[in-house]
Design an enzyme around this catalytic site. Structure first.
Site, mmCIF file in Angstrom:
data_model
loop_
_atom_site.group_PDB
_atom_site.id
_atom_site.type_symbol
_atom_site.label_atom_id
_atom_site.label_comp_id
_atom_site.label_asym_id
_atom_site.label_seq_id
_atom_site.Cartn_x
_atom_site.Cartn_y
_atom_site.Cartn_z
ATOM 1 N N HIS B 270 -5.907 2.227 3.236
ATOM 2 C CA HIS B 270 -4.631 1.517 3.085
ATOM 3 C C HIS B 270 -4.600 0.247 3.952
ATOM 4 O O HIS B 270 -4.376 -0.858 3.450
ATOM 5 C CB HIS B 270 -3.491 2.471 3.481
ATOM 6 C CG HIS B 270 -2.126 1.868 3.366
ATOM 7 N ND1 HIS B 270 -1.320 2.071 2.268
ATOM 8 C CD2 HIS B 270 -1.425 1.049 4.192
ATOM 9 C CE1 HIS B 270 -0.183 1.391 2.432
ATOM 10 N NE2 HIS B 270 -0.213 0.780 3.597
ATOM 11 N N GLU B 271 -4.863 0.426 5.235
ATOM 12 C CA GLU B 271 -4.847 -0.745 6.134
ATOM 13 C C GLU B 271 -5.974 -1.700 5.765
ATOM 14 O O GLU B 271 -5.846 -2.922 5.891
ATOM 15 C CB GLU B 271 -4.952 -0.305 7.593
ATOM 16 C CG GLU B 271 -3.847 0.634 8.085
ATOM 17 C CD GLU B 271 -2.430 0.130 7.861
ATOM 18 O OE1 GLU B 271 -2.238 -1.092 7.742
ATOM 19 O OE2 GLU B 271 -1.510 0.980 7.772
ATOM 20 N N HIS B 274 -4.724 -4.039 3.129
ATOM 21 C CA HIS B 274 -3.966 -5.144 3.757
ATOM 22 C C HIS B 274 -4.936 -6.166 4.349
ATOM 23 O O HIS B 274 -4.743 -7.372 4.234
ATOM 24 C CB HIS B 274 -3.094 -4.607 4.895
ATOM 25 C CG HIS B 274 -1.830 -3.925 4.450
ATOM 26 N ND1 HIS B 274 -0.895 -4.551 3.670
ATOM 27 C CD2 HIS B 274 -1.334 -2.683 4.719
ATOM 28 C CE1 HIS B 274 0.127 -3.715 3.458
ATOM 29 N NE2 HIS B 274 -0.118 -2.576 4.076
ATOM 30 N N GLU B 300 1.830 -4.898 0.132
ATOM 31 C CA GLU B 300 1.790 -3.450 -0.051
ATOM 32 C C GLU B 300 1.081 -3.090 -1.358
ATOM 33 O O GLU B 300 0.452 -2.038 -1.465
ATOM 34 C CB GLU B 300 3.229 -2.922 -0.021
ATOM 35 C CG GLU B 300 3.381 -1.475 0.392
ATOM 36 C CD GLU B 300 2.890 -1.194 1.817
ATOM 37 O OE1 GLU B 300 2.533 -0.040 2.075
ATOM 38 O OE2 GLU B 300 2.850 -2.126 2.666
#
Lengths: 506, 506
Positions: B270-271, B274, B300
């Site tokens: 997830h990170e 980003h 997101e």
């Protein structure tokens, strides 16, 4: 009676200084980050951030507002109303203000670019042992420093002005005297050591030591010293350093060599000594320019006191050798405390300053001091440095570099323009011995304390006498207040003579 | 023809913006450091450093000089001479300038203090499940935001002004429409899933997984995704985050739970999503306010695309399950790829947003959206929030918190005053599905690529279509340019329906 507005002006002045200190802290963290693990692709942009913040800091230090505030507080009737600490703050700012104001901005900027280029050229030149590559940069750096000295002015010797930047009040005549006295005793002591038949055994140091275990032992010793991990952290870098961002955040780094058990350990104790100084500055100085060590020499005295006079002492190893044995199971099973103590104090003239032992280290510094002095009296040219370097090494240490990479190019200092810095290292040794002498008088069970692992009373004594003051007292005031006399090289001579006569059975 | 001085003014303007960006980068690093391991005793002083730098940044953003520069570049004949990118920069600065200028400085400062206090009170209140403790702070925060909205102005719904801060152009009427359409399909899908007889087996996830091995696997997957470790690093924090200091330095953090093999892994992906966005912004935008993701929703969408649509896909596990088995020898010996894939996609209504699965996550967001909307239409009072919260959870998810700690107090956002932020998370899911649909059309062998571990062509496609632009294009422009239509919730509905019908054999 206070002039109207005095209190308000003082408050404003302190707010202004706090802002400057905040810039310094941010810049300090950015540097720490760049050295400890910032991703390399971000460095170019990060350098511009550092440049911008440094520019803001510099602008504040020489602003018209700063000029007005200093003028106001330097007036005899306002100056008289200031506390002693506030006067020192004003004097410190005035010194920085005057120094910066005298350099035209353009010259300053060109110099920043020059030294930054020189540092990367130096890296390449050292790698290639190619002095000619570096020489033109060094010539410009020396020439610019001579120009700075002309603008700043000087008393006695031009080099004094540079010395004063790192060791306020230090002069060539003082250094000639103390280094002369030191050399006079160190050289024959070294000769005697080399002729001794009682040399330490060091073969057991030639082993491989796991990095994680080295780290654990370094952390253990730091805790024993009273390094506060809630006000610091230990990281890994190629070149170890300590950085005091504020007394609640004083970080140190070390480097682990798998084939050298002592490198990281003594490196950590050394940086830990610097850190104890910065962690224990009085909180009342936070946010002022006095919230740092008073000089490079006094700072170095603390790192060296902890590294050499505690860490390389017999009682230290009587206490901690068992822990070391446990830390590396089996690796020192057949080694005695005494053998280990003697091995960590082996004296051997060598080519590289940062690998030198406690005794010959001072000779490495004297070589550099003589060269810097000659450069700024313009009695030697930059072109001749390799030759001069090699001659001096032969004369002082009896060894000659095979190439300039392990000779004149070994240190980064000159590439960065840090002339006048080297003497701090040997001054540190002298201060440390002199302070240590007083400490032994006031804590007569000094050796006993170490042998029992009670290092905290020593840290507390040093805090009480030195650390808490930060830059409130000058180096000379510190050494006078603590030891009752000015810098005296005899204490280092006595300490070295006693220590090595015992180890080498002279 | 250029007015005299246009080029110079543009150069000056860009230098000015670069300075602001440098402040932002320094502040970003200070925050990263405080979260990843700054010693706690230094935090008080460090906070003042952050405060000083933030103050300088704010002063630059609303200065008279900024006002004059914006006035100049907003004049039709100068504006016309700007490149498209420069116009976007001017517009972006003008928006920030106007927004900041409208808030009296005193009110702003009080609000900063209020939210900072509220965050620590919230932490205590959450721990103690004591909403009453937090309520007065939340009341003031909502009241201040209503005052801000009055000063800023609004169109349609007051809440629109807050939404626009995180998702430029987003409105209540648009969200009502897309969330309505989504909910209409998600609720029956969830009901069908709950009634399914083909639930995934998850028992094999209940094991202990060594932290070091988790870290190794996370690093391995990040490399596969094309996360550039020369432009970033992975650290450990309690709350994982990504921070783009500049495109060459985009750091991520994760948290390792020993009893949960997927938490750190999907958190890292997830990170990492980003971070891929921030690492791949065009270098030409460095030093401008456009050098960041265009909105929270688009940002997101990227974290969620990588986490859910790649990381939780069947082809991903067909490729990487073998590596996972090898990473944890013996721990998944008797588990099949298909079982693992299904287990990582288990759907289960729960109380805590950050632990929710891909499907029910959207319902958690809708609850918060409904509440925020009601707060700013003043149809519900802060005092009633726990009751409203619990009712909505029952209505949307069929579960009711046992206490406010696992209910209305679970998120930090409101304590920090971040109203309008929550919808970004669900918008991210919708954008991701819509973008994913186009991607599958343009890279028809999408599944095949993943199954072969060829994730880089996917990263390159996203860079080409989205990442490189940073904030040059608005979220709406991005989604239009990439997919040919405005935000449409049907793609997420289709994606979820297809995925879960297959997993649960509906």
């Amino acid at each position: 009676m206070s002039k109207p507005g005095f209190e308000q002006k003082l408050t404003d002045f302190k707010e202004y200084l706090k802002k400057m200190k905040s810039y310094e802290e941010a810049i300090g963290l950015l540097y720490w980050d760049m050295r400890t693990g910032a991703p390399k692709k971000g460095i170019a942009t990060r350098s511009e951030v550092v440049g911008m913040l440094s520019g803001e800091y510099f602008a504040l230090s020489v602003s018209e507002q700063m000029g007005e505030m200093l003028e106001y507080f330097k007036e005899p009737d306002t100056y008289a109303q200031l506390s002693r600490t506030d006067r020192t703050i004003v004097d410190e700012c005035k010194k920085e203000y005057d120094r910066s104001k005298k350099i035209p901005q353009k010259l300053h900027q060109e110099y920043v670019v020059l030294t930054s280029q020189a540092e990367s050229v130096w890296e390449e030149a050292k790698e290639a042992s190619d002095y000619k590559m570096f020489q033109p940069y060094l010539e410009k750096i020396v020439a610019t420093n001579l120009e700075f000295i002309k603008l700043w002015g000087y008393e006695g010797h031009k080099y004094n002005t540079l010395l004063d930047m790192y060791e306020p009040g230090m002069t060539v005549s003082k250094l000639d005297q103390v280094f002369g006295a030191l050399r006079e005793k160190v050289v024959p002591l070294l000769a005697a050591i080399q002729q001794s038949n009682h040399k330490p055994t060091t073969g057991f140091l030639q082993q491989t030591f796991e990095k994680e275990k080295q780290k654990q032992f370094s952390l253990f010793i730091l805790k024993q010293m009273g390094y506060d991990f809630e006000a610091g952290r230990l990281d890994e870098t190629v070149h170890p350093f300590a950085t005091g961002l504020n007394p609640g955040d004083v970080r140190i780094t070390t480097r682990y060599l798998l084939d050298d058990v002592n490198s990281a350990l003594f490196g950590t104790i050394h940086e830990g000594g610097h850190a104890l100084y910065e962690q224990n500055i009085s909180p009342k100085l936070i946010g002022t320019p006095l919230c740092t060590g008073t000089s490079m020499g006094i700072h170095e005295s603390q790192s060296r006191f902890w590294e050499n006079m505690i860490g390389r002492s017999r009682p230290f190893w009587r206490r901690y050798f068992g822990d070391l044995q446990q830390n590396y199971p089996g690796q020192f099973a057949s080694v005695s405390v005494e053998d280990y103590y003697r091995a960590t104090n082996e004296v051997k003239p060598s080519l590289i300053r940062i690998e030198a032992d406690e005794l010959t280290y001072n000779l490495h510094i004297m070589v550099r001091y003589e060269i810097e002095k000659a450069l700024f009296s313009e009695s030697v040219s930059v072109a001749d440095l390799p030759e001069v370097w090699n001659e001096k090494y032969k004369e002082y240490l009896g060894v000659v570099p095979n190439n300039d990479g392990e000779g004149v190019l070994q240190d980064v200092h000159w590439a960065g323009g840090s002339f006048g810095y080297f003497p701090s290292y040997a001054l540190g040794n002298m201060y440390a011995a002199q302070i240590g002498r007083t400490l032994r008088k006031e804590l007569p069970d000094f050796d006993q304390l170490i042998e029992e692992g009670k290092l905290l009373p020593i840290k507390d004594w040093l805090t009480d006498k030195i650390y808490q003051y930060g830059k409130e007292l000058s180096p000379n005031e510190i050494i006078l207040q603590v030891t009752g006399e000015e810098l005296n090289p005899d204490y280092l001579v006595d300490y070295l003579t006693e220590k090595y006569s015992d180890i080498y059975k002279l």
